[in-house]
Design an enzyme around this catalytic site. Structure first.
Site, PDB file in Angstrom:
ATOM      1  N   ASP A 162       0.889  -1.015   0.087  1.00  0.00           N
ATOM      2  CA  ASP A 162       0.039  -0.120   0.100  1.00  0.00           C
ATOM      3  C   ASP A 162       0.825   1.328   0.069  1.00  0.00           C
ATOM      4  O   ASP A 162       2.164   1.230   0.154  1.00  0.00           O
ATOM      5  CB  ASP A 162      -0.926   0.023   1.145  1.00  0.00           C
ATOM      6  CG  ASP A 162      -1.701  -1.226   1.356  1.00  0.00           C
ATOM      7  OD1 ASP A 162      -2.250  -1.809   0.378  1.00  0.00           O
ATOM      8  OD2 ASP A 162      -2.103  -1.644   2.584  1.00  0.00           O
ATOM      9  N   TYR A 172       6.072 -10.059   6.820  1.00  0.00           N
ATOM     10  CA  TYR A 172       6.083  -8.914   7.003  1.00  0.00           C
ATOM     11  C   TYR A 172       6.386  -8.523   8.585  1.00  0.00           C
ATOM     12  O   TYR A 172       6.270  -9.139   9.244  1.00  0.00           O
ATOM     13  CB  TYR A 172       4.566  -8.318   6.876  1.00  0.00           C
ATOM     14  CG  TYR A 172       4.174  -8.362   5.362  1.00  0.00           C
ATOM     15  CD1 TYR A 172       4.276  -6.966   4.611  1.00  0.00           C
ATOM     16  CD2 TYR A 172       3.326  -9.257   4.842  1.00  0.00           C
ATOM     17  CE1 TYR A 172       3.856  -7.066   3.294  1.00  0.00           C
ATOM     18  CE2 TYR A 172       3.126  -9.110   3.567  1.00  0.00           C
ATOM     19  CZ  TYR A 172       3.174  -7.956   2.898  1.00  0.00           C
ATOM     20  OH  TYR A 172       2.860  -7.887   1.412  1.00  0.00           O
TER      21      TYR A 172
END
Length: 251
Positions: free
Chosen positions: A55, A114
Site C-alpha cells: 500500500d 512482514y
C-alpha cells in the site's frame, strides 16, 4: 539460445513518497519508477512484475520482481548499477540475478514475511518519523501475545481484510499464518508475521486490532468473533502504513 533473459530483482524502498507498489495512472508508484528505469536504460518498455502489492506508505526491505529483457543489451552484473542510475534515492535495486524462464515473482512465491514496528513511548524518536507507529499509551504485552496465538494457523481472515472494488476482492479469504512473533528492544516493539499469503491491508488490520486489545479497548473475544464470522463483520482498526515492512518473500 533465447534472445530474452528473465531477471530476478531484489528491491528495497522507502514507501513514503510513493502510491504503493502497483502501477498508477499518475505514474507515481514504485513499479512505475522501476519500469521507467528499464526504459531509460535500454530505450524500450519493459514490464516489471512484483511479488505483490504494498500500500501507499508501506516500506519494503526485500520486494521481489522479475522482468524480461533482451539478452544482448547488458550483462546481468551490469543491471543493478544501470537501473539505480535512473531510480529516485528512495528506491534501490539491491541485487539482480538470472532467473529461470518459468520463474514468476508472484506466482512462484510460497509465502511472505512482514514486519510491523511500534514505538511504545510517550515521545517519538525523531529518526523514527515515518518508519514506525507511535503508540504513547501503555500496552499489555501479555494480552498482545495471547492475541498472536489466536491468529496463528489456518483461518478465514475475511474479517481482517479491507473492502476492495468489485472484481478485485479475493475470492478465497482463507490464509495460513505459520508464526507471529513479538520482540521488544527498549521502546521498539516488533511484530513479525509469516504466512502463505495476506489479504488487502490484512497485516495492518491484524496489528491494529491486536493493539486495540492490548490497550484494553477491546476484548480478545473480538478476535474470536471476527474469525468465526468469516467476514460477516470486519474490524476497522487499521494500523498506519508507515510501520509496515515487506521483509522477505519466500520461494
Amino acid at each position: 539460445m533465447s534472445d530474452i533473459l528473465r531477471l530476478k530483482l531484489l528491491i528495497a524502498y522507502d514507501g513514503r513518497p510513493f502510491r504503493g507498489w502497483q502501477s498508477q495512472a499518475t505514474k507515481d508508484a514504485v513499479q512505475d519508477h522501476v519500469e521507467a528505469a528499464f526504459a531509460n536504460t535500454i530505450g524500450e518498455k519493459v514490464s516489471v512484475q512484483g511479488s505483490g502489492r504494498t500500500d501507499a506508505g508501506v516500506h519494503a526491505l526485500a520486494q521481489i520482481a522479475h522482468a524480461d529483457v533482451p539478452t544482448a543489451r547488458l550483462e546481468v552484473t551490469a543491471w543493478q548499477g544501470a537501473l539505480n542510475n535512473f531510480l529516485p534515492p528512495e528506491i534501490r535495486v539491491l541485487r539482480v540475478t538470472r532467473a529461470a524462464p518459468d520463474f514468476h515473482a508472484r506466482f512462484s512465491a510460497r509465502g511472505k514475511i512482514y514486519t510491523y514496528r511500534i514505538w511504545n513511548s510517550q515521545y517519538l524518536h525523531p529518526l523514527e518519523i515515518g518508519r514506525v507507529w507511535h503508540m504513547p499509551s501503555a500496552l499489555d504485552l501479555d494480552i498482545l501475545r495471547a492475541g498472536l496465538v489466536l491468529l496463528e494457523g489456518q483461518h478465514d481472515f475475511a474479517g481482517f481484510a479491507a473492502n476492495r472494488a468489485p472484481g478485485y476482492a479475493a475470492e478465497d479469504t482463507v490464509r495460513t499464518i505459520q508464526q507471529i512473533t513479538l520482540s521488544r528492544r527498549g521502546e521498539l516493539l516488533t511484530l513479525r508475521f509469516e504466512g502463505n499469503g495476506f489479504l488487502y491491508k490484512m497485516v495492518r488490520l491484524l496489528t491494529g486490532t491486536l493493539v486495540r486489545c492490548a490497550q484494553g479497548r477491546a476484548e480478545l473475544t473480538f478476535i474470536h468473533e471476527l474469525l468465526a464470522e468469516k467476514g460477516a463483520r470486519k474490524t476497522s482498526f487499521a494500523a498506519p502504513a508507515e510501520g509496515l515492512y515487506l521483509t522477505r518473500v519466500l520461494y
